[in-house]
Design an enzyme around this catalytic site. Sequence first.
Site, PDB file in Angstrom:
ATOM      1  N   ASN A 118       1.111  11.497 -63.258  1.00 57.16           N
ATOM      2  CA  ASN A 118       1.958  11.108 -62.048  1.00 57.16           C
ATOM      3  C   ASN A 118       3.315  11.434 -62.099  1.00 57.16           C
ATOM      4  OD1 ASN A 118      -0.158   9.688 -60.295  1.00 57.16           O
ATOM      5  ND2 ASN A 118      -0.335   8.775 -62.361  1.00 57.16           N
ATOM      6  N   GLU A 119       3.527  12.743 -61.611  1.00 60.25           N
ATOM      7  CA  GLU A 119       5.137  13.173 -61.929  1.00 60.25           C
ATOM      8  C   GLU A 119       5.910  12.518 -60.968  1.00 60.25           C
ATOM      9  OE1 GLU A 119       5.585  14.638 -64.258  1.00 60.25           O
ATOM     10  OE2 GLU A 119       4.115  16.365 -64.832  1.00 60.25           O
ATOM     11  N   PRO A 120       7.261  12.962 -61.113  1.00 60.61           N
ATOM     12  CA  PRO A 120       8.289  12.226 -60.254  1.00 60.61           C
ATOM     13  C   PRO A 120       8.079  12.440 -58.822  1.00 60.61           C
ATOM     14  CG  PRO A 120       9.399  13.394 -62.179  1.00 60.61           C
ATOM     15  CD  PRO A 120       7.892  13.599 -62.274  1.00 60.61           C
TER      16      PRO A 120
END
Length: 655
Positions: A162-164
Amino acid sequence: MTGPSTATPSRFEHVPVTVYPTSAEGSRAVAREIAAFIRAPRPGNRPAVLGLATGSTPLSLYAELVRMHREEALSFANVITFNLDEYYPMQPEDPRSYRHFMRVHLFDHIDIPPGNAQVPDGSVPAAALDAHCAEYEKKIQAAGGIGFQILGIGRTGHIGFNEPGSARRSRTRMVNLDSITRRDASEEFGGEENTPRRAITMGVKTILDARRIVLMAWGQHKAEIVRAAAEGPVASQVTASFLQEHDQIQFAVDAAAAGALTRYRTPWLIGALGDQGLEWDPHMVRRAIIWLSQMRRKAVLKLTDDDYNEAGLQDLLRIHGPAYGVNLAGFYQLQHTITGWPGGRDPKRTRPGDAPVRPLRAASAAVFPKRVLVVAPHPDDDVIGMGGTLCRLVEHGHEVHIAYQVSGSNAVSDEALMRALRFAGDAGLASPASAEKLRSMCAAHESAGSLPETPEIAHWKGLVRRQEVLAAARVCGVPSGRLHFLDLPFYHTGPGRRRQLGDEDGAIMRELLGGVRPHLIFAAGDLDDPHGTHRLCLRALHDALAGSSGEPWVRECELWLYRGAWSEWSADEIDLAVPLSPQEVLRRRRAIFCHETQKDMALFLGDDRREFWERSEDRSRRLAETYNALGLAEYEAIEAFKRFSPDEFLRDLPL
Ligand code: F6R
């Protein structure tokens, strides 16, 4: 630090953070909690449901769980696991897949029924992806939800992938990987262009639904992001910060990963040091003064009582005040780090009235000339990290040896090797048999666009870098007979951060040390490199010194850590600062330029796009400016080192 330390609740940390002296101790504690969770009775004998992560972080946890299975009868027969993520596209049998990772490190060594170990499937066709992700969520529900979730944290602050920017309500889905995450993974895939751009990951909401969550982080390269996740605002820019909203969350970190938390970095902001079991020793005083001087943008000697009081440093004034006395104490400490004689001065050429040779220990200052060993993990770390000091030591007449721990072959592009090979062919330097081999290699390279990853190709790539070392050593004046190419075998044992040291590495390091018996060692102390090689190299040196601790020279030996291409010591950590002249900076640049394969298109620049010579110059110039702003003399550039006395070094290397 001797045991785990949990935060005294403060206004800074918004999650419970337990700090362990080492990652090994932290992993054992998490393994014990997982074992208790698995063994706990459940109504109707329902299975224990674990959420699992991959990456370097859980490796020692899995090793411990496997040990507990073998030696303490910990059974996984009634356990169901769900992994967080998988690259996409990715075949499950691919050695770089997370499914394969889990088999190698856990599933193949425990009694979990094969159908119980779930990993998202990176091989489903694109059209079936949404259905696969929805199905994954359903399976988690059907199993009764995740009871215990373990997490690592990426340098972007991601949990799972879950990237930025990931939403708090996100569920299992396909995502694009952040460029920093891809760079961190690039070594495993042979460069960034081959690294997958997408992945399937559980969502933030899927993770937050777990009943208990433990996030682990080991190593200094995680310190800043741990601070952001634990102390920063809850924001989708750092998805791990969403964990602050979970009521059964625990961060388990080692001392290095905890280093940026307020309680370690600026503990005076939390309260009186005495209440925290700390004291205003000279080092703490120096830290506080540098912090205050930088915050108030004033030279150290200009700080006033008001500056101290308004910044919350009343405690320091009370014990050591008034301000001018404290200022002087901090100023002298800083001044005494500076020397132009990093190996000490020739006693025969010392005149009465010469400045003392600080900060070398008196006993070692008397030995002249010295045997100096510069230990470089990769073939260019010596000149990038301390090229100016290296030249200075040679000029002062010391016997300077340089040991290159790994061959650096992984960072040589196929093109760079082909250039060297084609030259040998065109110049007629190849024997008829090898000329034929060369022709077929060129043809294969042209048709496939890459070279196969064979030991022979790796060896040749290492030789290309060896030539670069020889050229750089000529610039620095180090004779080739004092260069030691160790080619430690661990470097070839697997991709990236999954490599491990073996007995042979230790034997090679011990032989080197026994052969040189150095008075001074300079080793790379930056544990921030993206591929993790520096950490293992420092560990190898550490173990070899421990193995040689009976030798008299080890007790006499002084040990300095320099920083490589990735970061600089902060001013309060520096024990030795060597100022450089403008000419020395240029000479260092020429030495770095010899490492041609690492220019422009270097495979492992990390997330900083500047070339290594630029980083080295910016960094050492900036440090000179920092010293100047603190009120010390104005130098062109400074190379900095942190002391590790052998005793301290042998006791607690923060790895
Ligand atoms: C792995 C995962 C990632 C990693 C993170 C840290 O399944 O989902 O979030 O936990 O990238 O990776 P390492 O542990 O290699 O630093």
